[in-house]
Design an enzyme around this catalytic site. Structure first.
Site, PDB file in Angstrom:
ATOM      1  N   CYS A  43       0.840  -1.215   0.000  1.00  0.00           N
ATOM      2  CA  CYS A  43       0.000   0.000   0.000  1.00  0.00           C
ATOM      3  C   CYS A  43       0.874   1.264   0.000  1.00  0.00           C
ATOM      4  CB  CYS A  43      -0.923  -0.042   1.229  1.00  0.00           C
ATOM      5  SG  CYS A  43      -1.437   1.563   1.853  1.00  0.00           S
ATOM      6  N   CYS A  46       0.580   3.511   3.044  1.00  0.00           N
ATOM      7  CA  CYS A  46       1.266   2.899   4.195  1.00  0.00           C
ATOM      8  C   CYS A  46       2.770   3.170   4.113  1.00  0.00           C
ATOM      9  CB  CYS A  46       1.018   1.395   4.240  1.00  0.00           C
ATOM     10  SG  CYS A  46      -0.720   0.913   4.254  1.00  0.00           S
ATOM     11  N   CYS A 391      -6.188  11.988 -15.338  1.00  0.00           N
ATOM     12  CA  CYS A 391      -7.166  11.010 -14.837  1.00  0.00           C
ATOM     13  C   CYS A 391      -7.585  10.025 -15.931  1.00  0.00           C
ATOM     14  CB  CYS A 391      -8.371  11.782 -14.282  1.00  0.00           C
ATOM     15  SG  CYS A 391      -9.916  10.879 -14.273  1.00  0.00           S
ATOM     16  N   CYS A 394     -11.309   9.956 -16.802  1.00  0.00           N
ATOM     17  CA  CYS A 394     -11.693  11.132 -17.599  1.00  0.00           C
ATOM     18  C   CYS A 394     -11.372  10.898 -19.079  1.00  0.00           C
ATOM     19  CB  CYS A 394     -10.954  12.382 -17.113  1.00  0.00           C
ATOM     20  SG  CYS A 394     -11.182  12.733 -15.350  1.00  0.00           S
TER      21      CYS A 394
END
Length: 482
Positions: A43, A46, A391, A394
């Site tokens: 992660c 993390c 994005c 998008c």
């Protein structure tokens, strides 16, 4: 045979406890308070948190232990505590899941937050030495003075301290004589400002003039904890949102240069006292800590202003202003800036791309400077997409959104539009948290944009607009590539 060569790999010892399914329950139960991070090694968030968490664990050693659980190999423990995202941080008390940790993710922020979680929510004070030591702190202190341990007002105070311990420091005494030198004669609560923020422009303490109740104490703290001109940091900024706020940015350093820091703060406060009743809040902040935001939001680079404070205002509507005149030591430039602000003479600072010269395509390009003209045109229904150039979702939507614009190009009552939300200020009435975010803005109701939650195929949009549009849709034929 030759002797084998021994190599030594030195790994820095960690102050973070590593817990798993086999030892979690009995280890956590050994401590009054523990902060536990449930994580996954892959992660990204993390990984970003890891060095801050390690530093915080070292600073908190002997006060509050920090622990971590790798959920990829300890699924039983993580499942039991409802972990479904990473990192998840929880506070445990005496082995029980007490509360989600919703404090800062920086080392200093974690330390400050967890120190408030250690021990009782309100520290008992027994003598003047205890009181002096408690209020001599980097942060404000809320102290209850009561005539006896059986006081009903003390019970209310302790209830509030338990609820608000995440944000504030509390202490109490059942000996009223401890408050005599501060003018305390009966049961009351006193808020002591941090000594580093002492100034001739405001009292160093504030006494509540109401009987202690949960509602009155919460209000008293909210109204007074920041004072006239607090020190704005990444950790407390959320508590200062929702207000009209002027910030003076300069080399604020309350660890190594208290006198120099307060030199400029006092000049801000001297002017602020003249405008105190007009609804504007004030703060000072370390410029380096907020440099990225200053560049992004106000266009102020490292070379702007030199050593002098930079002054900005952001109001609760999101309107932004910055002082163009250089800050003068006599405060006159700040005075003029505030006079112009309250008179409505200042020009708003708007982050905007240049409006396109040709905007005749099927999807109108909206920038902050033409938002009013296009999206807030009172006679048009507008479907506007807020996007980010990077994005992926998008980019997937783009050809479909263009086709929608082509199909509705003959309809004079409706506009299909898009705005790069990373390069333009988005009005605060539009809650854009991710990309793409799409809003339908009906004609005659420009103050009530409606978030579009439907599918992202052309027919999904058309079906939605058939239901919501002010006038019947006029559909043309989608242009075919020749």
């Amino acid at each position: 045979l030759p002797e084998p060569i021994l190599t030594h790999v030195f790994v820095a010892a960690s102050d973070v406890l590593e817990l798993g399914d086999s030892d979690f329950d009995y280890t956590v139960a050994e401590y009054e308070t523990v902060l536990v991070e449930f994580f996954a090694p892959w992660c990204g968030h993390c990984q970003q948190l890891a060095p801050e968490y390690e530093t915080a664990a070292t600073k908190l050693k002997g006060t509050v232990p920090l622990a971590k659980v790798d959920c990829t190999v300890n699924s039983e423990t993580c499942g039991r505590f409802g972990v479904n995202g990473y990192p998840t941080l929880k506070i445990f008390r005496n082995g029980e899941d007490f509360a989600a940790y919703d404090g800062p993710r920086s080392a200093d922020g974690i330390v400050s937050y967890m120190k408030k979680q250690a021990g009782p929510s309100s520290v008992p004070l027994h003598n003047e030495r205890d009181l002096d030591a408690f209020v001599n702190n980097f942060e404000a202190s809320v102290v209850g003075f009561f005539s006896g341990a059986d006081s009903s007002q003390m019970a209310e105070f302790l209830k509030v301290s338990s609820a608000m311990r995440d944000s504030h420091r509390f202490a109490h005494t059942a000996d009223l004589s401890l408050g005599l030198k501060h003018g305390v004669e009966s049961d009351t609560v006193v808020l002591f400002r941090p000594p580093r923020l002492n100034s001739k422009f405001e009292d160093s303490l504030v006494k509540s003039d109401e009987a202690v109740s949960t509602a009155s104490l919460r209000q008293f703290i909210r109204d007074n904890v920041f004072g006239l001109c607090p020190h704005l940091t990444a950790e407390n900024r959320e508590n200062m949102r929702g207000r009209d706020l002027l910030v003076a940015y300069y080399n604020v350093d309350y660890l190594r240069n208290i006198k120099g820091t307060n030199y400029w703060r006092n000049r801000v406060m001297k002017v602020a006292t003249q405008f105190q009743s007009q609804g504007l809040s004030y703060a000072v902040a370390n410029r380096a800590e907020f440099q990225e935001e200053l560049e992004e939001e106000f266009g102020l680079g490292l070379s702007d202003g030199g050593e002098l404070p930079l002054i900005t205002i952001r109001n609760r509507e999101g309107h932004k202003y910055s002082m163009q005149e250089e800050f003068t030591r006599d405060g006159k430039s700040l005075e003029r800036f505030l006079e112009d602000y309250f008179a409505g003479k200042l020009k708003r600072q708007v982050k905007s791309e240049a409006a396109p010269e040709n905007n005749d395509g099927p999807v109108k390009v909206v920038v902050a400077d033409n938002f009013e003209e296009i999206v807030n045109n009172p006679s048009k229904d507008v479907l506007v997409e807020f996007y980010a150039p990077w994005c992926g979702h998008c980019k997937t939507l783009e050809p479909k959104y263009t086709e929608l614009g082509e199909q509705l190009s003959a309809d004079t009552h409706i506009v299909i539009a898009k705005m790069d939300a990373t390069a333009n200020d988005v009005p605060t009435t539009y809650d854009v948290q991710g990309f793409p975010t799409i809003f339908f803005v009906p004609a005659g109701q420009k103050d009530q944009p409606r978030k579009y939650e439907g599918g992202r195929e052309v027919n999904d949009f058309l079906n939605y607009l058939k239901e919501e549009a002010t006038h019947p849709l006029v559909l043309g034929t989608a242009r075919e590539d020749l």
